[in-house]
Design an enzyme around this catalytic site. Structure first.
Site, PDB file in Angstrom:
ATOM      1  N   MET A  42       0.804  -1.219   0.000  1.00  0.00           N
ATOM      2  CA  MET A  42       0.000   0.000   0.000  1.00  0.00           C
ATOM      3  C   MET A  42       0.839   1.272   0.000  1.00  0.00           C
ATOM      4  O   MET A  42       0.644   2.183   0.803  1.00  0.00           O
ATOM      5  CB  MET A  42      -0.956  -0.019   1.204  1.00  0.00           C
ATOM      6  CG  MET A  42      -1.851  -1.246   1.250  1.00  0.00           C
ATOM      7  SD  MET A  42      -2.782  -1.525  -0.275  1.00  0.00           S
ATOM      8  CE  MET A  42      -3.977  -0.208  -0.154  1.00  0.00           C
ATOM      9  N   ARG A  43       1.787   1.333  -0.922  1.00  0.00           N
ATOM     10  CA  ARG A  43       2.598   2.535  -1.093  1.00  0.00           C
ATOM     11  C   ARG A  43       2.645   2.870  -2.576  1.00  0.00           C
ATOM     12  O   ARG A  43       2.695   1.972  -3.427  1.00  0.00           O
ATOM     13  CB  ARG A  43       4.038   2.323  -0.585  1.00  0.00           C
ATOM     14  CG  ARG A  43       4.165   1.940   0.869  1.00  0.00           C
ATOM     15  CD  ARG A  43       3.621   2.987   1.812  1.00  0.00           C
ATOM     16  NE  ARG A  43       4.237   4.287   1.618  1.00  0.00           N
ATOM     17  CZ  ARG A  43       3.701   5.438   2.019  1.00  0.00           C
ATOM     18  NH1 ARG A  43       2.535   5.437   2.634  1.00  0.00           N
ATOM     19  NH2 ARG A  43       4.323   6.567   1.811  1.00  0.00           N
ATOM     20  N   HIS A  49      -4.713  -5.893  -9.174  1.00  0.00           N
ATOM     21  CA  HIS A  49      -5.673  -4.877  -8.735  1.00  0.00           C
ATOM     22  C   HIS A  49      -7.072  -5.491  -8.801  1.00  0.00           C
ATOM     23  O   HIS A  49      -7.425  -6.135  -9.786  1.00  0.00           O
ATOM     24  CB  HIS A  49      -5.600  -3.643  -9.632  1.00  0.00           C
ATOM     25  CG  HIS A  49      -6.519  -2.540  -9.183  1.00  0.00           C
ATOM     26  ND1 HIS A  49      -6.257  -1.766  -8.070  1.00  0.00           N
ATOM     27  CD2 HIS A  49      -7.689  -2.098  -9.678  1.00  0.00           C
ATOM     28  CE1 HIS A  49      -7.239  -0.896  -7.909  1.00  0.00           C
ATOM     29  NE2 HIS A  49      -8.122  -1.082  -8.866  1.00  0.00           N
ATOM     30  N   ASP A  63      -2.054   2.231 -11.256  1.00  0.00           N
ATOM     31  CA  ASP A  63      -3.017   1.272 -11.813  1.00  0.00           C
ATOM     32  C   ASP A  63      -3.256   1.491 -13.316  1.00  0.00           C
ATOM     33  O   ASP A  63      -4.368   1.300 -13.809  1.00  0.00           O
ATOM     34  CB  ASP A  63      -4.363   1.338 -11.063  1.00  0.00           C
ATOM     35  CG  ASP A  63      -4.237   0.918  -9.614  1.00  0.00           C
ATOM     36  OD1 ASP A  63      -3.318   0.145  -9.297  1.00  0.00           O
ATOM     37  OD2 ASP A  63      -5.059   1.362  -8.794  1.00  0.00           O
TER      38      ASP A  63
END
Length: 195
Positions: free
Chosen positions: A92-93, A111, A147
């Site tokens: 989560m970076r 994702h 993403d």
């Protein structure tokens, strides 16, 4: 067969990391997991990695003044492990542009949406709010834009009446655990070319 060396980056339970480690136990799997790095020393996934004989490393991003300084430590760790590919599994970076560029073509992410739909956080709720009938997950190349890298594999998951973000996430996770090892297998075996 020369197996590709893979490191996994996690921030939490690392369920996709577990799927990759389990897949790599097969003697004919073309990649081996040589290390797991986390930005959280209490990430539950680290215990699973250690229990399966995978070396681990941790450093908190909070110990660094800049994103670039933290990314430099990750880069040093990956270089020391002599990795060919990096798999993000709930890390989560957001990376600095320089780090993302350096590892472009060697770094994958999963994702929980059918990209390019529902980028960023809370994709399951985004899909429900949008009234979508189909959801899913995407293994994609990591590029500097969040993403936004080209997709390697996708899997569709139906959205059922009464679904919540939690029930949809749970069903999507099953698909994630199926396609992430398959995408890594395809890449490590040369079935698909690096970006």
């Amino acid at each position: 067969m020369s197996r590709k060396r893979v490191a996994i980056l996690i921030s939490g339970r690392g369920s996709n990391m577990q799927a990759l480690i389990e897949a790599a136990k097969a003697p004919d799997f073309p990649a081996e997991i040589v290390g797991v790095f986390s930005n959280k020393s209490d990430a539950p996934g680290l215990d699973f990695a250690r229990a399966n004989g995978v070396p681990t490393a941790t450093r908190s991003h909070k110990d660094f003044a800049t994103r670039e300084d933290f990314d430099a430590v990750i880069d040093q760790t990956l270089t020391a492990w002599q990795v060919d590919y990096v798999c993000l599994a709930g890390f989560m970076r957001i990376f600095s542009t320089g780090f993302a560029r350096k590892w472009t073509g060697r770094m994958l992410n999963i994702h929980p949406s059918l990209l390019p739909k529902y980028k960023g956080l809370h994709p399951h709720q985004q899909a429900l709010d949008d009234g979508a009938s189909v959801h899913g997950c995407t293994v994609h190349w990591v590029i500097p834009e969040l993403d936004d890298g080209p997709a390697i594999l996708q899997a569709q998951v139906p959205i059922l009446p009464g679904d919540t973000a939690e029930t949809l996430a749970a069903r999507t996770l099953v698909a994630e655990h199926r396609i992430y090892p398959e995408a890594l297998r395809m890449l490590a075996s040369g079935e698909i070319a690096p970006l």
